[in-house]
Motif scaffolding. Structure first.
Motif, PDB file in Angstrom:
ATOM      1  N   GLN A  22       0.769  -1.265   0.041  1.00 28.43           N
ATOM      2  CA  GLN A  22       0.069  -0.033   0.041  1.00 28.43           C
ATOM      3  C   GLN A  22       0.790   1.176  -0.065  1.00 28.43           C
ATOM      4  OE1 GLN A  22      -2.325   0.690   3.552  1.00 28.43           O
ATOM      5  NE2 GLN A  22      -4.169   1.261   2.121  1.00 28.43           N
ATOM      6  N   ALA A  23       0.510   2.220  -0.678  1.00 29.24           N
ATOM      7  CA  ALA A  23       1.297   3.613  -0.977  1.00 29.24           C
ATOM      8  C   ALA A  23       0.966   4.273   0.296  1.00 29.24           C
ATOM      9  CB  ALA A  23       0.752   4.155  -2.476  1.00 29.24           C
ATOM     10  N   GLN A  24       2.003   4.978   0.684  1.00 30.29           N
ATOM     11  CA  GLN A  24       1.991   6.110   1.593  1.00 30.29           C
ATOM     12  C   GLN A  24       2.677   7.462   1.406  1.00 30.29           C
ATOM     13  OE1 GLN A  24       4.941   5.957   4.972  1.00 30.29           O
ATOM     14  NE2 GLN A  24       3.151   6.470   6.479  1.00 30.29           N
ATOM     15  N   ILE A  55      -6.506   8.278   1.573  1.00 36.19           N
ATOM     16  CA  ILE A  55      -7.146   9.003   0.543  1.00 36.19           C
ATOM     17  C   ILE A  55      -7.150   7.969  -0.539  1.00 36.19           C
ATOM     18  CG2 ILE A  55      -6.982  10.841  -1.288  1.00 36.19           C
ATOM     19  CD1 ILE A  55      -5.522  12.523   0.686  1.00 36.19           C
ATOM     20  N   GLY A  56      -8.120   7.221  -0.892  1.00 38.69           N
ATOM     21  CA  GLY A  56      -8.086   6.320  -2.027  1.00 38.69           C
ATOM     22  C   GLY A  56      -7.682   4.998  -1.149  1.00 38.69           C
ATOM     23  N   ASN A  57      -6.780   4.364  -1.752  1.00 37.59           N
ATOM     24  CA  ASN A  57      -5.827   3.227  -1.159  1.00 37.59           C
ATOM     25  C   ASN A  57      -4.591   3.809  -0.569  1.00 37.59           C
ATOM     26  OD1 ASN A  57      -7.542   1.292  -1.903  1.00 37.59           O
ATOM     27  ND2 ASN A  57      -7.016   1.186  -4.105  1.00 37.59           N
ATOM     28  N   THR A  58      -4.451   4.932  -0.494  1.00 31.89           N
ATOM     29  CA  THR A  58      -3.121   5.813   0.021  1.00 31.89           C
ATOM     30  C   THR A  58      -3.194   6.248   1.508  1.00 31.89           C
ATOM     31  OG1 THR A  58      -2.599   6.644  -2.342  1.00 31.89           O
ATOM     32  CG2 THR A  58      -1.062   7.351  -0.572  1.00 31.89           C
ATOM     33  N   THR A  59      -2.371   5.870   2.152  1.00 26.92           N
ATOM     34  CA  THR A  59      -2.280   6.322   3.417  1.00 26.92           C
ATOM     35  C   THR A  59      -1.390   7.638   3.584  1.00 26.92           C
ATOM     36  OG1 THR A  59      -0.399   4.964   4.240  1.00 26.92           O
ATOM     37  CG2 THR A  59      -2.533   3.921   4.573  1.00 26.92           C
ATOM     38  N   ALA A 304      -7.280  28.152  10.785  1.00 24.40           N
ATOM     39  CA  ALA A 304      -7.363  26.613  11.046  1.00 24.40           C
ATOM     40  C   ALA A 304      -8.018  26.333   9.688  1.00 24.40           C
ATOM     41  CB  ALA A 304      -8.513  26.336  12.096  1.00 24.40           C
ATOM     42  N   ALA A 305      -9.033  27.126   8.872  1.00 26.91           N
ATOM     43  CA  ALA A 305      -9.640  26.819   7.468  1.00 26.91           C
ATOM     44  C   ALA A 305      -8.502  26.742   6.416  1.00 26.91           C
ATOM     45  CB  ALA A 305     -10.468  27.721   7.270  1.00 26.91           C
ATOM     46  N   GLY A 306      -7.243  27.359   6.640  1.00 25.23           N
ATOM     47  CA  GLY A 306      -6.499  27.135   5.525  1.00 25.23           C
ATOM     48  C   GLY A 306      -5.483  26.096   5.697  1.00 25.23           C
ATOM     49  N   VAL A 307      -5.567  25.169   6.957  1.00 28.71           N
ATOM     50  CA  VAL A 307      -5.047  23.863   6.805  1.00 28.71           C
ATOM     51  C   VAL A 307      -6.012  22.953   6.334  1.00 28.71           C
ATOM     52  CG1 VAL A 307      -4.373  22.180   8.694  1.00 28.71           C
ATOM     53  CG2 VAL A 307      -3.308  24.395   8.542  1.00 28.71           C
ATOM     54  N   TYR A 308      -7.287  23.260   7.056  1.00 23.80           N
ATOM     55  CA  TYR A 308      -8.351  22.151   6.808  1.00 23.80           C
ATOM     56  C   TYR A 308      -8.707  22.170   5.184  1.00 23.80           C
ATOM     57  CZ  TYR A 308     -12.900  20.061   6.517  1.00 23.80           C
ATOM     58  OH  TYR A 308     -14.065  18.821   6.254  1.00 23.80           O
ATOM     59  N   ASP A 309      -8.549  23.260   4.337  1.00 25.64           N
ATOM     60  CA  ASP A 309      -8.725  23.300   3.000  1.00 25.64           C
ATOM     61  C   ASP A 309      -7.786  22.831   2.291  1.00 25.64           C
ATOM     62  OD1 ASP A 309     -11.249  24.374   3.488  1.00 25.64           O
ATOM     63  OD2 ASP A 309     -10.715  26.340   2.729  1.00 25.64           O
ATOM     64  N   ALA A 310      -6.421  22.872   2.814  1.00 25.81           N
ATOM     65  CA  ALA A 310      -5.129  22.085   2.218  1.00 25.81           C
ATOM     66  C   ALA A 310      -5.569  20.703   2.289  1.00 25.81           C
ATOM     67  CB  ALA A 310      -3.848  22.186   3.063  1.00 25.81           C
ATOM     68  N   GLY A 311      -6.177  19.877   3.261  1.00 26.44           N
ATOM     69  CA  GLY A 311      -6.511  18.604   3.264  1.00 26.44           C
ATOM     70  C   GLY A 311      -7.511  18.147   2.079  1.00 26.44           C
ATOM     71  N   LEU A 312      -8.369  19.167   1.835  1.00 23.72           N
ATOM     72  CA  LEU A 312      -9.343  18.843   0.953  1.00 23.72           C
ATOM     73  C   LEU A 312      -8.794  19.119  -0.628  1.00 23.72           C
ATOM     74  CD1 LEU A 312     -12.522  21.015   2.008  1.00 23.72           C
ATOM     75  CD2 LEU A 312     -11.954  18.740   2.244  1.00 23.72           C
ATOM     76  N   LEU A 313      -7.853  19.872  -0.857  1.00 23.70           N
ATOM     77  CA  LEU A 313      -7.070  20.103  -2.247  1.00 23.70           C
ATOM     78  C   LEU A 313      -6.163  18.779  -2.309  1.00 23.70           C
ATOM     79  CD1 LEU A 313      -5.900  23.756  -1.837  1.00 23.70           C
ATOM     80  CD2 LEU A 313      -7.463  22.799  -3.321  1.00 23.70           C
ATOM     81  N   PHE A 314      -5.491  18.071  -1.191  1.00 30.77           N
ATOM     82  CA  PHE A 314      -4.826  16.926  -1.307  1.00 30.77           C
ATOM     83  C   PHE A 314      -5.898  15.786  -1.666  1.00 30.77           C
ATOM     84  CE2 PHE A 314      -1.169  18.784   1.418  1.00 30.77           C
ATOM     85  CZ  PHE A 314      -0.390  18.954   0.191  1.00 30.77           C
ATOM     86  N   GLN A 315      -7.075  15.648  -1.144  1.00 28.74           N
ATOM     87  CA  GLN A 315      -7.923  14.667  -1.221  1.00 28.74           C
ATOM     88  C   GLN A 315      -8.229  14.698  -2.708  1.00 28.74           C
ATOM     89  OE1 GLN A 315     -11.366  15.061   1.408  1.00 28.74           O
ATOM     90  NE2 GLN A 315     -11.267  12.935   2.024  1.00 28.74           N
ATOM     91  N   HIS A 316      -8.162  15.585  -3.388  1.00 31.36           N
ATOM     92  CA  HIS A 316      -8.487  15.769  -4.516  1.00 31.36           C
ATOM     93  C   HIS A 316      -7.394  15.269  -5.640  1.00 31.36           C
ATOM     94  CE1 HIS A 316     -11.141  17.158  -8.333  1.00 31.36           C
ATOM     95  NE2 HIS A 316     -10.000  17.611  -8.654  1.00 31.36           N
ATOM     96  N   ALA A 317      -6.365  15.979  -5.302  1.00 30.71           N
ATOM     97  CA  ALA A 317      -5.100  15.738  -6.173  1.00 30.71           C
ATOM     98  C   ALA A 317      -4.276  14.503  -6.056  1.00 30.71           C
ATOM     99  CB  ALA A 317      -4.347  16.971  -5.963  1.00 30.71           C
ATOM    100  N   ILE A 318      -4.276  14.006  -4.720  1.00 28.76           N
ATOM    101  CA  ILE A 318      -3.510  12.566  -4.760  1.00 28.76           C
ATOM    102  C   ILE A 318      -4.027  11.642  -5.616  1.00 28.76           C
ATOM    103  CG2 ILE A 318      -2.928  11.048  -2.872  1.00 28.76           C
ATOM    104  CD1 ILE A 318      -2.419  13.185  -0.897  1.00 28.76           C
ATOM    105  N   PRO A 319      -5.102  11.364  -5.510  1.00 30.93           N
ATOM    106  CA  PRO A 319      -5.689  10.323  -6.484  1.00 30.93           C
ATOM    107  C   PRO A 319      -4.986  10.221  -7.852  1.00 30.93           C
ATOM    108  CG  PRO A 319      -7.260  10.618  -5.078  1.00 30.93           C
ATOM    109  CD  PRO A 319      -6.189  11.812  -4.831  1.00 30.93           C
TER     110      PRO A 319
END
Length: 383
Positions: A22-24, A55-59, A304-319
Motif C-alpha cells: 500500500q502506498a504512503q 485517500i483512496g488506497n493511499t495512507t 485553521a480553515a487554511g489547513v483544513y482546505d489544504a487537506g481537501l485539495l490533497f484529497q482531490h489531487a493525490i488520487p
C-alpha cells in the motif's frame, strides 16, 4: 520542537496494519504553535486532526513541527522534513514572512507547499519558484473587491489606511489603493505598525487629522484590534473596515465593545448557520466548523480553515498524482503539483477553488461575505 499529533500517530498505526504494497504519502506540517504567531499556529495545528488519514488506497502520514514563529527556523524545519523524512508535500508555515523565506527551499526541492498565509506575495506574481506553492486562503484582491463594493454602497469617498509593516500589510496597501482609486475613492492617509507594537497613537492621530470617511485596517486577529480601539478612544466617528485577517474570535475577544460595528469582509464559515442552503460551500463549511467544535469545544478561526482546505485539495489531487508516480519519488511530487494546478470547481470551507497556471489560490467571490460584530458575535450583513 517536534509535535507528534493525533493524526501522525494514527497514520503510522494505520500504515503498520496495512498491506506492505500500500502506498504512503508523507506530508510535513510547519506551524507556529509557540511564539508571537501562536494565535495563528495553534488552531492550524489543531486542524491537522481533521485531515484525511487515507485517500483512496493511499495512507497519509503527517509530520508536524513547531517553528516557534521564527522565519529562520521555518526554513530549517522545511529542510529537515525534505532531507530526513523525504516528504511529498508540505503544509505551512503560519506566517507570511516565514512563507516568503521558504519559497526558494521548496522550489529547489521541487516539492509542493500549501501555504495557509495571508499575503498573496507567496503566489503572485507567478514565477519559477512560486509555481511550487499554493495559497490556501483567498488572495487580497478577492477580499479587496468586496471591501470596495461595501464602501461604495455606504458613500465612502475618502479612506485612511493602516496596515502591518510586513508582507501582509504591504501587499494589502499595494492591492487596495488602485482598486479604491478606480472606484472613485481617495486614500488620504497611509500608515503602518508592527505587530508587536503596544500603541499606534501617532498613526491614529495622523489618520484622524486627514478626516477620512472611513478607515481600513489591514491587520491580523488581535493586533488588528489595537488600531480600531485607539481610533474609537480618540473620538473617530467614521466607518472602520477590516480585511479577512481580522475574521477571528481573538479580534472580538481583544477588542470587546470597542469593535462592535466593525465591517469585515471574510469567509462565510464564520456564520454558516446564517448562509442560505443554496450556497455551494455551506455544507463543507459546516462540516469543518462542527468537526473542529467537536474536538476543541470552540469555533475555528480562519487560520485553521487554511489547513483544513489544504487537506481537501490533497484529497482531490493525490488520487490523480498516484496514477503517474509512486509516493516518495520526484515523479509523484511533480504529478501532485500538476494535479493541484488542475483543480476546478472544488468546494472547500472558504469558497470555491479554480486553480490555473497563473492563479495558485483559486478563490473567487463565492466564499466571501460582509460581516459585522453585534453583541460580541459575528453577524452577516445582507447588502
Amino acid at each position: 520542537m517536534k509535535i507528534r499529533g493525533v493524526i501522525g500517530t494514527l497514520s503510522a498505526v494505520a500504515l503498520a496494519a496495512s498491506l506492505s504494497a500500500q502506498a504512503q504519502v508523507k506530508i510535513g506540517v510547519v506551524v507556529s504553535a509557540t511564539g508571537t504567531a501562536a494565535f495563528v499556529g495553534i488552531p492550524q495545528k489543531n486542524a491537522v486532526a481533521l485531515l484525511p488519514m487515507k485517500i483512496g488506497n493511499t495512507t497519509i502520514e503527517y509530520i508536524t513541527y513547531d517553528d516557534a514563529s521564527d522565519p529562520t527556523q521555518s526554513v530549517t524545519l522545511a529542510k529537515k522534513l525534505l532531507t530526513e523524512y523525504k516528504i511529498d508535500a508540505l503544509i505551512g508555515p503560519s506566517g507570511s514572512p516565514n512563507a516568503m523565506g521558504m519559497l526558494q527551499v521548496m522550489a529547489e526541492a521541487q516539492t509542493p507547499m500549501l501555504a495557509p498565509v495571508g499575503t498573496a506575495a507567496v503566489v503572485l506574481p507567478m514565477d519559477e519558484k512560486k509555481r511550487w506553492v499554493y495559497k490556501t486562503h483567498p488572495n487580497d484582491d478577492v477580499i479587496s473587491d468586496g471591501l470596495v463594493a461595501a464602501m461604495m454602497k455606504r458613500g465612502v469617498k475618502t479612506i485612511g489606511f493602516i496596515g502591518r509593516s510586513d508582507p501582509y500589510g504591504q501587499n494589502w496597501a499595494k492591492t487596495f489603493e488602485p482598486m479604491a482609486q478606480k472606484a472613485g475613492m481617495q486614500i488620504v492617509a497611509n500608515e503602518r505598525y508592527n505587530r508587536q507594537d503596544t500603541s499606534v497613537t501617532g498613526q491614529v492621530l495622523k489618520l484622524i487629522a486627514a478626516k477620512p470617511d472611513a478607515v481600513l485596517v489591514a491587520g491580523v486577529a488581535a493586533d488588528a484590534a489595537m488600531p480600531h480601539m485607539q481610533l474609537v478612544d480618540s473620538g473617530y466617528k467614521g466607518q472602520i473596515y477590516h480585511t479577512h485577517g481580522s475574521a477571528s474570535g481573538a479580534f472580538i475577544q481583544i477588542g470587546g465593545k470597542q469593535v462592535e460595528g466593525a465591517l469585515v469582509v471574510g469567509p462565510l464559515l464564520l456564520v454558516p448557520e446564517q448562509i442560505p442552503d443554496s450556497v455551494p460551500t455551506k455544507k463543507v463549511a459546516l462540516e469543518f466548523v462542527t468537526g473542529y467544535e467537536r474536538l476543541y469545544n470552540a469555533k475555528p478561526p480562519i487560520f485553521a480553515a487554511g489547513v483544513y482546505d489544504a487537506g481537501l485539495l490533497f484529497q482531490h489531487a493525490i488520487p490523480e498524482a498516484v496514477k503517474k508516480g509512486k509516493p516518495g519519488t520526484q515523479e509523484f511530487r511533480t504529478a501532485l503539483r500538476d494535479a493541484l494546478e488542475g483543480i476546478k470547481n472544488l468546494n472547500v470551507s472558504q469558497g470555491v477553488v479554480n486553480m490555473s497556471a497563473q492563479d495558485h489560490s483559486g478563490f473567487d467571490h463565492r466564499g466571501r461575505v460582509l460581516l459585522t460584530i453585534k453583541d460580541g458575535k459575528w453577524v452577516l450583513v445582507k447588502d
